[in-house]
Design an enzyme around this catalytic site. Sequence first.
Site, PDB file in Angstrom:
ATOM      1  N   LYS A 128       0.840  -1.217   0.000  1.00 10.42           N
ATOM      2  CA  LYS A 128       0.000   0.000   0.000  1.00 10.42           C
ATOM      3  C   LYS A 128       0.867   1.257   0.000  1.00 10.42           C
ATOM      4  CE  LYS A 128      -3.479  -2.694   2.354  1.00 10.42           C
ATOM      5  NZ  LYS A 128      -4.860  -2.689   2.780  1.00 10.42           N
ATOM      6  N   HIS A 153      -8.309  -3.686  -6.572  1.00 10.37           N
ATOM      7  CA  HIS A 153      -8.271  -3.768  -5.115  1.00 10.37           C
ATOM      8  C   HIS A 153      -9.443  -2.982  -4.525  1.00 10.37           C
ATOM      9  CE1 HIS A 153      -6.973  -3.178  -0.985  1.00 10.37           C
ATOM     10  NE2 HIS A 153      -6.254  -4.274  -1.160  1.00 10.37           N
ATOM     11  N   SER A 161      -6.597  -9.689   6.339  1.00 16.09           N
ATOM     12  CA  SER A 161      -6.112  -9.912   7.703  1.00 16.09           C
ATOM     13  C   SER A 161      -5.311 -11.207   7.875  1.00 16.09           C
ATOM     14  CB  SER A 161      -7.265  -9.849   8.713  1.00 16.09           C
ATOM     15  OG  SER A 161      -7.810  -8.544   8.736  1.00 16.09           O
TER      16      SER A 161
HETATM   17  C1  PEP Z   1      -5.098  -6.013   1.270  1.00 17.46           C
HETATM   18  O1  PEP Z   1      -5.104  -4.793   1.348  1.00 17.46           O
HETATM   19  O2  PEP Z   1      -5.049  -6.569   0.157  1.00 17.46           O
HETATM   20  C2  PEP Z   1      -5.167  -6.789   2.506  1.00 17.46           C
HETATM   21  C3  PEP Z   1      -5.431  -8.059   2.421  1.00 17.46           C
HETATM   22  O3  PEP Z   1      -4.944  -6.094   3.665  1.00 17.46           O
HETATM   23  P1  PEP Z   1      -4.768  -6.720   5.142  1.00 17.46           P
HETATM   24  O4  PEP Z   1      -3.893  -7.933   5.025  1.00 17.46           O
HETATM   25  O5  PEP Z   1      -4.138  -5.619   5.926  1.00 17.46           O
HETATM   26  O6  PEP Z   1      -6.135  -7.072   5.619  1.00 17.46           O
END
Ligand code: PEP
Length: 239
Positions: free
Chosen positions: A10, A86, A201
């Site tokens: 990100k 995304h 997550s």
């Molecule tokens: C993502 O942004 O693709 C993602 C899965 O974020 P996180 O692992 O922080 O939930």
Amino acid sequence: MSKLVFGNQKMYMNRESVIDFINNLKTLNNLENVVVFPSYLYLTDYSGVVNFGSQDVSNNENGAYTGEVSASQIKSTGAKYSLVGHSERRSYHKEDNNDFLLKINNLIKEDLIPVFCIGENETEYDNKETKKVLFDQITSVYNNLSINDIPKIIIAYEPVWAIGTGKTPNNEEISEVVSYIKELVNDRYNTSNIKVLYGGSVNNKNVDSLNEMDIVDGYLIGGSSSKIDEFKYIIERCL
Ligand code: PEP
């Protein structure tokens, strides 16, 4: 049991922390299954260390589009992949199926591998509409692609309500959805072994339990992919 480990960094990290992260990552022997998606600014820093890709791509091929980055520019960094669709692009930038179609086509023209992100929101999950939502997200883009290009795409199933929240569906739910996606794409578009990642997550605490699912080909990891110790742990558990 080997899983793909894709890290979506990100808009985290600056140059200093990227260099530290890379030096630390280099201490691992086997990074074959790993792909890092840093900010555009740091793509070339990953060259020769690990496979890498961009977090987005322009839906235009080139021209007067200030601030955009084209598929051919991404390709020129040595990247092999790009995320498309995304949930943060869908919600904050109002990207839609038409954008995803253009982006996927631009990537494929440059031999870059699209990682197409799909997933239901919390209300849709509560209303048990997940499969219907995924059906629409997949078919409205795939019906307009060349049939030969569909096997080139990796799908990342990311329930929107699981992204950055610490919540995940249970393994039974994830397996059911991933097998639905595979059957849908294989039956409708005549493919045989498309890859589907789970994202939302994933961290060092739940990776072992997630690894119990054979049907999942790997993970798209957000937050934990910028924390080098967590990311390394996950990579080692997924070898
Ligand atoms: C993502 O942004 O693709 C993602 C899965 O974020 P996180 O692992 O922080 O939930």
